[in-house]
Design a protein around this motif. Structure first.
Motif, mmCIF file in Angstrom:
data_model
loop_
_atom_site.group_PDB
_atom_site.id
_atom_site.type_symbol
_atom_site.label_atom_id
_atom_site.label_comp_id
_atom_site.label_asym_id
_atom_site.label_seq_id
_atom_site.Cartn_x
_atom_site.Cartn_y
_atom_site.Cartn_z
ATOM 1 N N VAL A 71 0.839 -1.201 0.000
ATOM 2 C CA VAL A 71 0.000 0.000 0.000
ATOM 3 C C VAL A 71 0.874 1.250 0.000
ATOM 4 C CG1 VAL A 71 -1.665 1.334 1.347
ATOM 5 C CG2 VAL A 71 -1.959 -1.133 1.093
ATOM 6 N N ALA A 72 1.927 1.255 0.811
ATOM 7 C CA ALA A 72 2.821 2.421 0.870
ATOM 8 C C ALA A 72 3.490 2.648 -0.479
ATOM 9 C CB ALA A 72 3.874 2.218 1.960
ATOM 10 N N ALA A 73 3.943 1.579 -1.126
ATOM 11 C CA ALA A 73 4.592 1.710 -2.431
ATOM 12 C C ALA A 73 3.618 2.221 -3.483
ATOM 13 C CB ALA A 73 5.175 0.362 -2.859
ATOM 14 N N ALA A 74 2.369 1.742 -3.425
ATOM 15 C CA ALA A 74 1.363 2.211 -4.384
ATOM 16 C C ALA A 74 1.067 3.689 -4.174
ATOM 17 C CB ALA A 74 0.092 1.376 -4.243
ATOM 18 N N HIS A 75 0.840 4.082 -2.932
ATOM 19 C CA HIS A 75 0.494 5.468 -2.647
ATOM 20 C C HIS A 75 1.634 6.418 -2.998
ATOM 21 C CE1 HIS A 75 -2.903 4.350 0.415
ATOM 22 N NE2 HIS A 75 -3.213 4.098 -0.838
ATOM 23 N N ILE A 79 -0.961 5.554 -6.824
ATOM 24 C CA ILE A 79 -1.815 4.430 -7.209
ATOM 25 C C ILE A 79 -2.719 4.067 -6.026
ATOM 26 C CG2 ILE A 79 -1.845 2.002 -7.918
ATOM 27 C CD1 ILE A 79 0.875 2.477 -9.251
ATOM 28 N N LYS A 80 -4.005 3.940 -6.289
ATOM 29 C CA LYS A 80 -4.955 3.562 -5.262
ATOM 30 C C LYS A 80 -4.996 2.042 -5.097
ATOM 31 C CE LYS A 80 -6.486 7.836 -4.853
ATOM 32 N NZ LYS A 80 -6.213 8.642 -3.638
ATOM 33 N N VAL A 81 -5.454 1.601 -3.934
ATOM 34 C CA VAL A 81 -5.591 0.174 -3.639
ATOM 35 C C VAL A 81 -7.041 -0.113 -3.254
ATOM 36 C CG1 VAL A 81 -4.857 -1.752 -2.192
ATOM 37 C CG2 VAL A 81 -3.189 -0.012 -2.892
ATOM 38 N N ILE A 82 -7.664 -1.026 -3.999
ATOM 39 C CA ILE A 82 -9.040 -1.455 -3.756
ATOM 40 C C ILE A 82 -9.017 -2.942 -3.440
ATOM 41 C CG2 ILE A 82 -11.352 -1.685 -4.774
ATOM 42 C CD1 ILE A 82 -10.503 0.621 -6.684
ATOM 43 N N VAL A 83 -9.784 -3.354 -2.445
ATOM 44 C CA VAL A 83 -9.793 -4.770 -2.069
ATOM 45 C C VAL A 83 -11.223 -5.303 -2.080
ATOM 46 C CG1 VAL A 83 -7.730 -4.477 -0.655
ATOM 47 C CG2 VAL A 83 -9.989 -4.392 0.428
ATOM 48 N N ASP A 84 -11.338 -6.599 -2.293
ATOM 49 C CA ASP A 84 -12.626 -7.285 -2.238
ATOM 50 C C ASP A 84 -13.016 -7.566 -0.791
ATOM 51 O OD1 ASP A 84 -13.273 -7.428 -4.900
ATOM 52 O OD2 ASP A 84 -13.306 -9.603 -5.012
ATOM 53 N N ILE A 85 -14.273 -7.331 -0.468
ATOM 54 C CA ILE A 85 -14.863 -7.748 0.802
ATOM 55 C C ILE A 85 -15.984 -8.738 0.477
ATOM 56 C CG2 ILE A 85 -16.155 -7.011 2.837
ATOM 57 C CD1 ILE A 85 -13.301 -6.144 2.979
ATOM 58 N N VAL A 86 -16.061 -9.819 1.259
ATOM 59 C CA VAL A 86 -17.023 -10.895 0.984
ATOM 60 C C VAL A 86 -17.988 -10.997 2.164
ATOM 61 C CG1 VAL A 86 -17.277 -13.304 0.272
ATOM 62 C CG2 VAL A 86 -15.151 -12.076 -0.236
ATOM 63 N N PRO A 87 -19.086 -10.209 2.163
ATOM 64 C CA PRO A 87 -19.965 -10.168 3.330
ATOM 65 C C PRO A 87 -21.173 -11.104 3.264
ATOM 66 C CG PRO A 87 -20.506 -8.371 1.879
ATOM 67 C CD PRO A 87 -19.390 -9.137 1.208
ATOM 68 N N ASN A 88 -21.417 -11.737 2.126
ATOM 69 C CA ASN A 88 -22.590 -12.610 2.040
ATOM 70 C C ASN A 88 -22.386 -13.920 2.786
ATOM 71 O OD1 ASN A 88 -25.261 -13.416 0.730
ATOM 72 N ND2 ASN A 88 -23.902 -15.080 0.066
ATOM 73 N N HIS A 89 -21.160 -14.402 2.803
ATOM 74 C CA HIS A 89 -20.879 -15.707 3.397
ATOM 75 C C HIS A 89 -19.436 -15.743 3.871
ATOM 76 C CE1 HIS A 89 -20.249 -15.888 -1.036
ATOM 77 N NE2 HIS A 89 -19.052 -16.290 -0.641
ATOM 78 N N SER A 90 -19.149 -16.676 4.740
ATOM 79 C CA SER A 90 -17.775 -16.928 5.185
ATOM 80 C C SER A 90 -17.384 -18.333 4.754
ATOM 81 C CB SER A 90 -17.661 -16.796 6.705
ATOM 82 O OG SER A 90 -18.297 -17.896 7.355
ATOM 83 N N ASP A 179 -7.844 1.622 7.985
ATOM 84 C CA ASP A 179 -6.722 2.068 8.811
ATOM 85 C C ASP A 179 -5.382 1.662 8.215
ATOM 86 O OD1 ASP A 179 -8.441 3.227 10.621
ATOM 87 O OD2 ASP A 179 -8.300 1.629 12.110
ATOM 88 N N ARG A 180 -5.379 0.635 7.399
ATOM 89 C CA ARG A 180 -4.126 0.197 6.762
ATOM 90 C C ARG A 180 -3.922 0.866 5.412
ATOM 91 N NH1 ARG A 180 -2.900 -4.078 10.380
ATOM 92 N NH2 ARG A 180 -0.776 -4.190 9.559
ATOM 93 N N GLY A 181 -4.786 1.817 5.075
ATOM 94 C CA GLY A 181 -4.566 2.625 3.878
ATOM 95 C C GLY A 181 -5.355 2.227 2.651
ATOM 96 N N VAL A 182 -6.250 1.260 2.772
ATOM 97 C CA VAL A 182 -7.044 0.858 1.613
ATOM 98 C C VAL A 182 -7.914 2.031 1.168
ATOM 99 C CG1 VAL A 182 -8.980 -0.600 0.907
ATOM 100 C CG2 VAL A 182 -7.027 -1.601 2.075
ATOM 101 N N ASP A 183 -7.996 2.245 -0.141
ATOM 102 C CA ASP A 183 -8.710 3.394 -0.688
ATOM 103 C C ASP A 183 -10.157 3.099 -1.049
ATOM 104 O OD1 ASP A 183 -6.402 5.381 -0.990
ATOM 105 O OD2 ASP A 183 -5.626 3.620 -2.044
#
Length: 274
Positions: A71-75, A79-90, A179-183
């Motif tokens: 994340v630090a290298a991208a910023h 460069i932005k960082v986008i991540v997948d979140i999976v809230p329907n199921h675990s 908090d870890r910088g995800v955009d």
């Protein structure tokens, strides 16, 4: 980047660190954002979309330190960082689901997932006749006789979004990665979180999206109006995080594919409640 696919081949190793090493190349390509598929600890039944821990990195892919460095290298290169979140199921290996199986019917632990009694004289029949998106029945029976819903594989039990604990948990997950910088976040199965299973006509509907899809919010599984309230809450929390953490003006993309309004209508309400 479908990073979880590399986890099946341990010879790659530390894929997250590998992305960092290639950041100059990505910058030269003119990349403005990196979108990562699930990189969380997972049994990989469904390419990482069966999440066993939402606040860590799969050790086959790297570590949280590797993620922070990426994340630090991208910023540093804009460069932005986008991540997948999976809230329907675990994953069925998530601690919550293991606790649900151990706790039994009617417990708070089971309330986090969708458990139902079966039909038939002894509950031997599933609650509905649905087939899952990946084939096979969409209900699996557990040792005490109840059944749990899984819209995809049996290893991916669905959360019950009518449970306040589920709301609070995923707000904590968003906060952890913010908090870890995800955009930004891409929400998996965004239109399937709200479900209405307390009705008498369930067998006339299909779980797999098809001819019975409707646009009035009355489908028991897909595109229900209650999903809007879930995302209003999330956008308000995301807006508050951005306002507190980022300089200048922050904008939260609201996801027009869900027919949602701008975040302004709920930001003030959430800020006051907090």
């Amino acid at each position: 980047m479908a990073v979880a696919l590399f986890a099946a081949n341990n010879s790659f190793g530390r894929i997250i660190a590998g992305i960092t090493q290639q950041m100059d190349y990505l910058e030269r390509l003119g990349i403005e954002a990196i979108w990562l598929s699930p990189f969380y600890p997972s049994p990989l039944v469904d390419g990482g979309y069966d999440v066993a821990d939402y606040c860590d990195v799969d050790p086959r892919l790297g570590s949280l330190d590797d993620f922070d460095d990426m994340v630090a290298a991208a910023h540093a290169r804009g460069i932005k960082v986008i991540v997948d979140i999976v809230p329907n199921h675990s994953s069925n290996q998530h601690p919550w689901f293991k606790a649900a199986l151990a706790a039994g019917p009617g417990s708070p632990e089971r309330a986090r997932y969708i458990f139902r009694d079966g039909r038939g004289k002894h509950g031997e029949l599933p609650p509905t006749n649905w087939n899952a998106n990946f084939g096979g029945p969409t209900w699996t029976r557990v040792a005490d006789g109840q059944w749990y819903l899984h819209m995809f594989t049996p290893e991916q039990p669905d959360f019950d979004w009518s449970c306040p604990e589920v709301h609070a948990f995923f707000c904590d997950v968003l906060t952890f990665w913010s908090d870890r910088g995800v955009d930004g976040f891409r929400i998996d199965v965004a239109h399937g979180l709200a479900k209405d299973l307390d009705r008498d006509d369930l067998d006339r509907w299909h779980l797999a999206e098809g001819d019975d899809m409707v646009d009035d919010g009355t489908h028991p599984l897909w595109d229900r109006n209650e999903a809007h309230e879930i995302y209003r809450e999330r956008r308000a929390r995301a807006a508050l995080l951005l306002e507190l953490a980022l300089p200048g003006s922050a904008y939260v993309y609201h996801g027009e594919e869900l027919g949602l309004f701008e975040v302004a209508d709920v930001f003030v309400r959430f800020a006051r409640a907090s």
